[in-house]
Write a protein that holds these residues in place. Structure first.
Motif, PDB file in Angstrom:
ATOM      1  N   ARG A   1     -27.491 -22.698 -95.040  1.00 20.99           N
ATOM      2  CA  ARG A   1     -27.353 -24.052 -95.575  1.00 20.99           C
ATOM      3  C   ARG A   1     -26.583 -24.994 -94.647  1.00 20.99           C
ATOM      4  O   ARG A   1     -26.361 -26.152 -94.976  1.00 20.99           O
ATOM      5  N   ILE A   2     -26.144 -24.480 -93.519  1.00 17.53           N
ATOM      6  CA  ILE A   2     -25.372 -25.293 -92.578  1.00 17.53           C
ATOM      7  C   ILE A   2     -26.328 -25.888 -91.548  1.00 17.53           C
ATOM      8  O   ILE A   2     -27.231 -25.199 -91.059  1.00 17.53           O
ATOM      9  N   PRO A   3     -26.170 -27.168 -91.190  1.00 16.82           N
ATOM     10  CA  PRO A   3     -27.091 -27.780 -90.214  1.00 16.82           C
ATOM     11  C   PRO A   3     -27.168 -26.975 -88.916  1.00 16.82           C
ATOM     12  O   PRO A   3     -26.160 -26.478 -88.421  1.00 16.82           O
ATOM     13  N   GLU A   4     -28.357 -26.868 -88.384  1.00 20.14           N
ATOM     14  CA  GLU A   4     -28.571 -26.068 -87.178  1.00 20.14           C
ATOM     15  C   GLU A   4     -27.743 -26.557 -86.010  1.00 20.14           C
ATOM     16  O   GLU A   4     -27.263 -25.770 -85.194  1.00 20.14           O
ATOM     17  N   GLU A   5     -27.523 -27.879 -85.917  1.00 19.13           N
ATOM     18  CA  GLU A   5     -26.748 -28.393 -84.793  1.00 19.13           C
ATOM     19  C   GLU A   5     -25.292 -27.929 -84.858  1.00 19.13           C
ATOM     20  O   GLU A   5     -24.653 -27.715 -83.828  1.00 19.13           O
ATOM     21  N   ALA A   6     -24.770 -27.733 -86.085  1.00 16.60           N
ATOM     22  CA  ALA A   6     -23.404 -27.236 -86.226  1.00 16.60           C
ATOM     23  C   ALA A   6     -23.316 -25.775 -85.790  1.00 16.60           C
ATOM     24  O   ALA A   6     -22.345 -25.363 -85.152  1.00 16.60           O
ATOM     25  N   VAL A   7     -24.344 -24.995 -86.105  1.00 17.54           N
ATOM     26  CA  VAL A   7     -24.362 -23.589 -85.692  1.00 17.54           C
ATOM     27  C   VAL A   7     -24.489 -23.497 -84.171  1.00 17.54           C
ATOM     28  O   VAL A   7     -23.805 -22.696 -83.528  1.00 17.54           O
ATOM     29  N   ARG A   8     -25.348 -24.335 -83.582  1.00 15.79           N
ATOM     30  CA  ARG A   8     -25.501 -24.321 -82.128  1.00 15.79           C
ATOM     31  C   ARG A   8     -24.204 -24.716 -81.431  1.00 15.79           C
ATOM     32  O   ARG A   8     -23.817 -24.133 -80.417  1.00 15.79           O
ATOM     33  N   ALA A   9     -23.512 -25.717 -81.970  1.00 17.09           N
ATOM     34  CA  ALA A   9     -22.249 -26.142 -81.371  1.00 17.09           C
ATOM     35  C   ALA A   9     -21.201 -25.039 -81.472  1.00 17.09           C
ATOM     36  O   ALA A   9     -20.389 -24.843 -80.553  1.00 17.09           O
ATOM     37  N   PHE A  10     -21.213 -24.312 -82.570  1.00 15.58           N
ATOM     38  CA  PHE A  10     -20.271 -23.199 -82.751  1.00 15.58           C
ATOM     39  C   PHE A  10     -20.497 -22.129 -81.693  1.00 15.58           C
ATOM     40  O   PHE A  10     -19.564 -21.701 -81.011  1.00 15.58           O
ATOM     41  N   THR A  11     -21.722 -21.686 -81.506  1.00 13.79           N
ATOM     42  CA  THR A  11     -21.992 -20.639 -80.522  1.00 13.79           C
ATOM     43  C   THR A  11     -21.781 -21.144 -79.100  1.00 13.79           C
ATOM     44  O   THR A  11     -21.334 -20.391 -78.229  1.00 13.79           O
TER      45      THR A  11
ATOM     46  N   ASP B   1     -10.616 -24.629 -80.633  1.00 11.80           N
ATOM     47  CA  ASP B   1     -10.956 -26.036 -80.613  1.00 11.80           C
ATOM     48  C   ASP B   1     -11.059 -26.556 -82.052  1.00 11.80           C
ATOM     49  O   ASP B   1     -11.478 -25.834 -82.962  1.00 11.80           O
ATOM     50  N   ASP B   2     -10.693 -27.803 -82.250  1.00 10.85           N
ATOM     51  CA  ASP B   2     -10.699 -28.372 -83.600  1.00 10.85           C
ATOM     52  C   ASP B   2     -12.079 -28.306 -84.245  1.00 10.85           C
ATOM     53  O   ASP B   2     -12.197 -28.088 -85.459  1.00 10.85           O
ATOM     54  N   THR B   3     -13.119 -28.501 -83.450  1.00 13.47           N
ATOM     55  CA  THR B   3     -14.469 -28.486 -84.031  1.00 13.47           C
ATOM     56  C   THR B   3     -14.842 -27.099 -84.540  1.00 13.47           C
ATOM     57  O   THR B   3     -15.646 -26.977 -85.465  1.00 13.47           O
ATOM     58  N   VAL B   4     -14.267 -26.069 -83.950  1.00 12.19           N
ATOM     59  CA  VAL B   4     -14.495 -24.699 -84.427  1.00 12.19           C
ATOM     60  C   VAL B   4     -13.614 -24.421 -85.633  1.00 12.19           C
ATOM     61  O   VAL B   4     -14.077 -23.943 -86.676  1.00 12.19           O
ATOM     62  N   ALA B   5     -12.312 -24.705 -85.493  1.00 16.55           N
ATOM     63  CA  ALA B   5     -11.355 -24.370 -86.552  1.00 16.55           C
ATOM     64  C   ALA B   5     -11.634 -25.123 -87.843  1.00 16.55           C
ATOM     65  O   ALA B   5     -11.415 -24.579 -88.943  1.00 16.55           O
ATOM     66  N   CYS B   6     -12.104 -26.349 -87.739  1.00 12.95           N
ATOM     67  CA  CYS B   6     -12.293 -27.192 -88.922  1.00 12.95           C
ATOM     68  C   CYS B   6     -13.761 -27.333 -89.324  1.00 12.95           C
ATOM     69  O   CYS B   6     -14.079 -28.065 -90.274  1.00 12.95           O
ATOM     70  N   GLY B   7     -14.643 -26.661 -88.616  1.00 11.39           N
ATOM     71  CA  GLY B   7     -16.070 -26.804 -88.888  1.00 11.39           C
ATOM     72  C   GLY B   7     -16.556 -25.907 -90.003  1.00 11.39           C
ATOM     73  O   GLY B   7     -15.881 -24.955 -90.406  1.00 11.39           O
ATOM     74  N   PRO B   8     -17.757 -26.166 -90.500  1.00 10.24           N
ATOM     75  CA  PRO B   8     -18.286 -25.397 -91.631  1.00 10.24           C
ATOM     76  C   PRO B   8     -18.703 -23.977 -91.284  1.00 10.24           C
ATOM     77  O   PRO B   8     -18.735 -23.106 -92.152  1.00 10.24           O
ATOM     78  N   VAL B   9     -19.033 -23.719 -90.013  1.00 11.89           N
ATOM     79  CA  VAL B   9     -19.542 -22.398 -89.644  1.00 11.89           C
ATOM     80  C   VAL B   9     -18.458 -21.341 -89.795  1.00 11.89           C
ATOM     81  O   VAL B   9     -18.673 -20.294 -90.416  1.00 11.89           O
ATOM     82  N   LEU B  10     -17.288 -21.584 -89.229  1.00 12.72           N
ATOM     83  CA  LEU B  10     -16.221 -20.588 -89.301  1.00 12.72           C
ATOM     84  C   LEU B  10     -15.853 -20.292 -90.746  1.00 12.72           C
ATOM     85  O   LEU B  10     -15.668 -19.128 -91.118  1.00 12.72           O
ATOM     86  N   GLY B  11     -15.740 -21.322 -91.574  1.00 11.52           N
ATOM     87  CA  GLY B  11     -15.401 -21.092 -92.976  1.00 11.52           C
ATOM     88  C   GLY B  11     -16.415 -20.205 -93.675  1.00 11.52           C
ATOM     89  O   GLY B  11     -16.057 -19.285 -94.413  1.00 11.52           O
ATOM     90  N   ALA B  12     -17.705 -20.458 -93.447  1.00  7.14           N
ATOM     91  CA  ALA B  12     -18.751 -19.662 -94.087  1.00  7.14           C
ATOM     92  C   ALA B  12     -18.716 -18.223 -93.601  1.00  7.14           C
ATOM     93  O   ALA B  12     -18.887 -17.279 -94.375  1.00  7.14           O
ATOM     94  N   VAL B  13     -18.483 -18.029 -92.302  1.00  6.08           N
ATOM     95  CA  VAL B  13     -18.441 -16.674 -91.745  1.00  6.08           C
ATOM     96  C   VAL B  13     -17.249 -15.899 -92.308  1.00  6.08           C
ATOM     97  O   VAL B  13     -17.386 -14.746 -92.763  1.00  6.08           O
ATOM     98  N   VAL B  14     -16.074 -16.511 -92.303  1.00  5.35           N
ATOM     99  CA  VAL B  14     -14.872 -15.811 -92.775  1.00  5.35           C
ATOM    100  C   VAL B  14     -15.000 -15.451 -94.253  1.00  5.35           C
ATOM    101  O   VAL B  14     -14.677 -14.325 -94.667  1.00  5.35           O
ATOM    102  N   ARG B  15     -15.456 -16.380 -95.070  1.00  5.35           N
ATOM    103  CA  ARG B  15     -15.589 -16.089 -96.505  1.00  5.35           C
ATOM    104  C   ARG B  15     -16.592 -14.962 -96.743  1.00  5.35           C
ATOM    105  O   ARG B  15     -16.363 -14.078 -97.583  1.00  5.35           O
ATOM    106  N   THR B  16     -17.688 -14.967 -96.011  1.00  7.18           N
ATOM    107  CA  THR B  16     -18.697 -13.910 -96.184  1.00  7.18           C
ATOM    108  C   THR B  16     -18.135 -12.559 -95.762  1.00  7.18           C
ATOM    109  O   THR B  16     -18.327 -11.547 -96.445  1.00  7.18           O
TER     110      THR B  16
END
Length: 242
Positions: A37-47, A109-124
């Motif tokens: 459910r997370i935008p693909e561009e956010a996942v690409r930026a995370f990796t 980096d702030d975009t990693v620490a505060c982004g939706p991808v890390l939160g979803a991964v950690v909770r899962t």
């Protein structure tokens, strides 16, 4: 008529339920579904953020082969509360190479620490711990890249077979390119191998109970025809709040 004393004696003789296995090895589907459910561009930026990791200055190697960032969080409801940046410390009893030293790594980096991808991964990952998670509400997040060339092998675990000193540890593969070796291995507390795997698919994950198993990763070198091997990992340590 009930006999409380007799019933209590029977209850005392009942065997305790078996403990869950001390680790779980998940294919990519677990985290792929969590990120759907997370935008693909956010996942690409995370990796892509693994391309901007500074060298690990605590290795003592002439040619850097490990690069990393680190951050700490409180798991609060459906989100992550970023905690002040501090040095990463392990007791020498669990890390004979780097234990006893306060290692200051670059912050996430702030975009990693505060982004939706890390939160979803950690909770899962927290929902799939191989044991009780009550009270396990803090986590440490490590972004790590290990490289290898013809001149320099990469050592994903320079400390060898070890524990991290936490309750649970999750190991998530982000990228593996041009790599031979880097086999993950888990051992029981007597040192007997109980699981081996070469994580190969992005988001493939091992989650382990750090109190019940040891772990290590074999050295890596470039695959035939590759000038450089790269292995990117996300490691998440779970531990009680304090």
């Amino acid at each position: 008529m009930s006999y409380p004393l007799v019933e209590a004696c029977h209850a005392a003789r009942r065997p305790a339920p078996p403990a869950p296995p001390p680790f779980a090895h998940h294919g990519p589907a677990l985290l792929t579904e969590a990120l759907a459910r997370i935008p693909e561009e956010a996942v690409r930026a995370f990796t892509a953020s693994w391309n901007d990791l500074p060298a690990d200055a605590h290795l003592g190697a002439g040619t850097p082969y490990r690069f990393r960032r680190y951050g700490r969080f409180r798991i609060a409801g459906d989100g992550l509360e970023r905690l002040p940046h501090v040095a990463f410390f392990q007791d020498r009893a669990v890390n004979k190479v780097s234990g006893g030293v306060a290692r200051m790594f670059a912050p996430l980096d702030d975009t990693v620490a505060c982004g939706p991808v890390l939160g979803a991964v950690v909770r899962t990952l927290r929902e799939h711990l191989p044991g009780p998670r009550t009270g396990t509400d803090l986590c440490g997040v490590h972004q790590i890249r290990v490289t290898a060339t013809d001149a320099t092998d990469g050592h994903p675990a320079p400390e060898g077979v070890h524990r991290d000193g936490h309750n649970y540890v999750a190991q998530v593969l982000i990228r593996r390119e041009g790599v031979l070796g880097a086999e993950s291995c888990l051992y029981d507390l007597a040192g007997r191998a109980v699981h081996r795997a070469s994580l190969s698919a992005p988001l493939e994950t091992i989650v382990l109970d750090d109190r019940r198993v040891l772990h290590g990763v074999s050295p890596m070198r470039p695959a035939p025809g590759a000038r450089r091997g790269v292995r990117d990992m996300l490691l998440v340590d779970f531990f009680p709040g304090r």
